[in-house]
Design a protein around this motif. Structure first.
Motif, PDB file in Angstrom:
ATOM      1  N   LEU A 180       0.832  -1.204   0.000  1.00 47.73           N
ATOM      2  CA  LEU A 180       0.000   0.000   0.000  1.00 47.73           C
ATOM      3  C   LEU A 180       0.869   1.258   0.000  1.00 47.73           C
ATOM      4  O   LEU A 180       0.517   2.267  -0.619  1.00 47.73           O
ATOM      5  N   GLN A 181       2.008   1.198   0.692  1.00 52.61           N
ATOM      6  CA  GLN A 181       2.940   2.323   0.668  1.00 52.61           C
ATOM      7  C   GLN A 181       3.457   2.541  -0.752  1.00 52.61           C
ATOM      8  O   GLN A 181       3.589   3.689  -1.201  1.00 52.61           O
ATOM      9  N   ALA A 182       3.717   1.471  -1.474  1.00 54.93           N
ATOM     10  CA  ALA A 182       4.184   1.579  -2.861  1.00 54.93           C
ATOM     11  C   ALA A 182       3.114   2.216  -3.741  1.00 54.93           C
ATOM     12  O   ALA A 182       3.420   3.040  -4.608  1.00 54.93           O
ATOM     13  N   VAL A 183       1.855   1.849  -3.522  1.00 58.44           N
ATOM     14  CA  VAL A 183       0.745   2.445  -4.283  1.00 58.44           C
ATOM     15  C   VAL A 183       0.670   3.938  -3.994  1.00 58.44           C
ATOM     16  O   VAL A 183       0.613   4.758  -4.908  1.00 58.44           O
ATOM     17  N   GLU A 184       0.692   4.273  -2.719  1.00 58.56           N
ATOM     18  CA  GLU A 184       0.599   5.679  -2.318  1.00 58.56           C
ATOM     19  C   GLU A 184       1.761   6.491  -2.885  1.00 58.56           C
ATOM     20  O   GLU A 184       1.565   7.599  -3.395  1.00 58.56           O
ATOM     21  N   SER A 185       2.948   5.940  -2.835  1.00 64.62           N
ATOM     22  CA  SER A 185       4.127   6.635  -3.347  1.00 64.62           C
ATOM     23  C   SER A 185       4.039   6.853  -4.859  1.00 64.62           C
ATOM     24  O   SER A 185       4.342   7.941  -5.347  1.00 64.62           O
ATOM     25  N   ALA A 186       3.619   5.823  -5.597  1.00 68.75           N
ATOM     26  CA  ALA A 186       3.515   5.940  -7.056  1.00 68.75           C
ATOM     27  C   ALA A 186       2.485   6.993  -7.449  1.00 68.75           C
ATOM     28  O   ALA A 186       2.722   7.800  -8.361  1.00 68.75           O
ATOM     29  N   ILE A 187       1.366   7.029  -6.757  1.00 75.12           N
ATOM     30  CA  ILE A 187       0.329   8.019  -7.060  1.00 75.12           C
ATOM     31  C   ILE A 187       0.796   9.421  -6.674  1.00 75.12           C
ATOM     32  O   ILE A 187       0.623  10.382  -7.436  1.00 75.12           O
ATOM     33  N   SER A 188       1.434   9.542  -5.535  1.00 74.36           N
ATOM     34  CA  SER A 188       1.938  10.835  -5.090  1.00 74.36           C
ATOM     35  C   SER A 188       2.980  11.379  -6.064  1.00 74.36           C
ATOM     36  O   SER A 188       2.963  12.573  -6.407  1.00 74.36           O
ATOM     37  N   ASN A 189       3.865  10.526  -6.526  1.00 72.40           N
ATOM     38  CA  ASN A 189       4.885  10.958  -7.486  1.00 72.40           C
ATOM     39  C   ASN A 189       4.262  11.364  -8.819  1.00 72.40           C
ATOM     40  O   ASN A 189       4.689  12.341  -9.442  1.00 72.40           O
ATOM     41  N   ALA A 190       3.253  10.644  -9.252  1.00 71.18           N
ATOM     42  CA  ALA A 190       2.568  10.991 -10.503  1.00 71.18           C
ATOM     43  C   ALA A 190       1.873  12.345 -10.372  1.00 71.18           C
ATOM     44  O   ALA A 190       1.953  13.193 -11.271  1.00 71.18           O
ATOM     45  N   LYS A 191       1.228  12.559  -9.242  1.00 71.54           N
ATOM     46  CA  LYS A 191       0.542  13.838  -9.014  1.00 71.54           C
ATOM     47  C   LYS A 191       1.540  14.982  -8.958  1.00 71.54           C
ATOM     48  O   LYS A 191       1.332  16.030  -9.574  1.00 71.54           O
ATOM     49  N   ARG A 192       2.648  14.788  -8.283  1.00 75.45           N
ATOM     50  CA  ARG A 192       3.667  15.827  -8.172  1.00 75.45           C
ATOM     51  C   ARG A 192       4.205  16.197  -9.560  1.00 75.45           C
ATOM     52  O   ARG A 192       4.316  17.379  -9.891  1.00 75.45           O
ATOM     53  N   LEU A 193       4.496  15.184 -10.360  1.00 73.28           N
ATOM     54  CA  LEU A 193       5.004  15.439 -11.700  1.00 73.28           C
ATOM     55  C   LEU A 193       3.981  16.194 -12.546  1.00 73.28           C
ATOM     56  O   LEU A 193       4.327  17.142 -13.260  1.00 73.28           O
ATOM     57  N   LEU A 194       2.725  15.812 -12.451  1.00 72.92           N
ATOM     58  CA  LEU A 194       1.670  16.495 -13.204  1.00 72.92           C
ATOM     59  C   LEU A 194       1.570  17.963 -12.814  1.00 72.92           C
ATOM     60  O   LEU A 194       1.515  18.852 -13.671  1.00 72.92           O
TER      61      LEU A 194
END
Length: 88
Positions: free
Chosen positions: A40-54
């Motif tokens: 779940l931490q990996a999911v949260e991190s991947a989504i957070s990184n995608a949002k930050r990049l966007l």
């Protein structure tokens, strides 16, 4: 509007999707909670990184370049920045 960074964002979201599917399978298999939390931490991190990049890409290309080329006035750019900032 499509940006070059969108390909990377899609890649990050697909990674999150894969991690999330793994979590669901792990729950159904009765895997230990520590393993679930890690995924779940990996999911949260991947989504957070995608949002930050966007958001960073939007600020640089849509706001920054729009101001440089005279497409947006300062008031419109500030309003748009405030709208994006609530997602930071």
């Amino acid at each position: 509007m499509y940006h070059a960074s969108h390909l990377d964002i899609v890649k990050r979201l697909k990674r999150a999707h894969g991690h999330l599917a793994s979590v669901i399978t792990m729950i159904e298999e009765g895997r230990p909670c520590v393993d679930l939390a890690q995924q779940l931490q990996a999911v949260e991190s991947a989504i957070s990184n995608a949002k930050r990049l966007l958001i960073q890409d939007h600020m640089e290309h849509c706001l920054g370049h729009g101001m440089e080329s005279g497409i947006k006035n300062a008031s419109d750019a500030l309003s748009e920045f405030k709208a994006m900032a609530k997602y930071l």
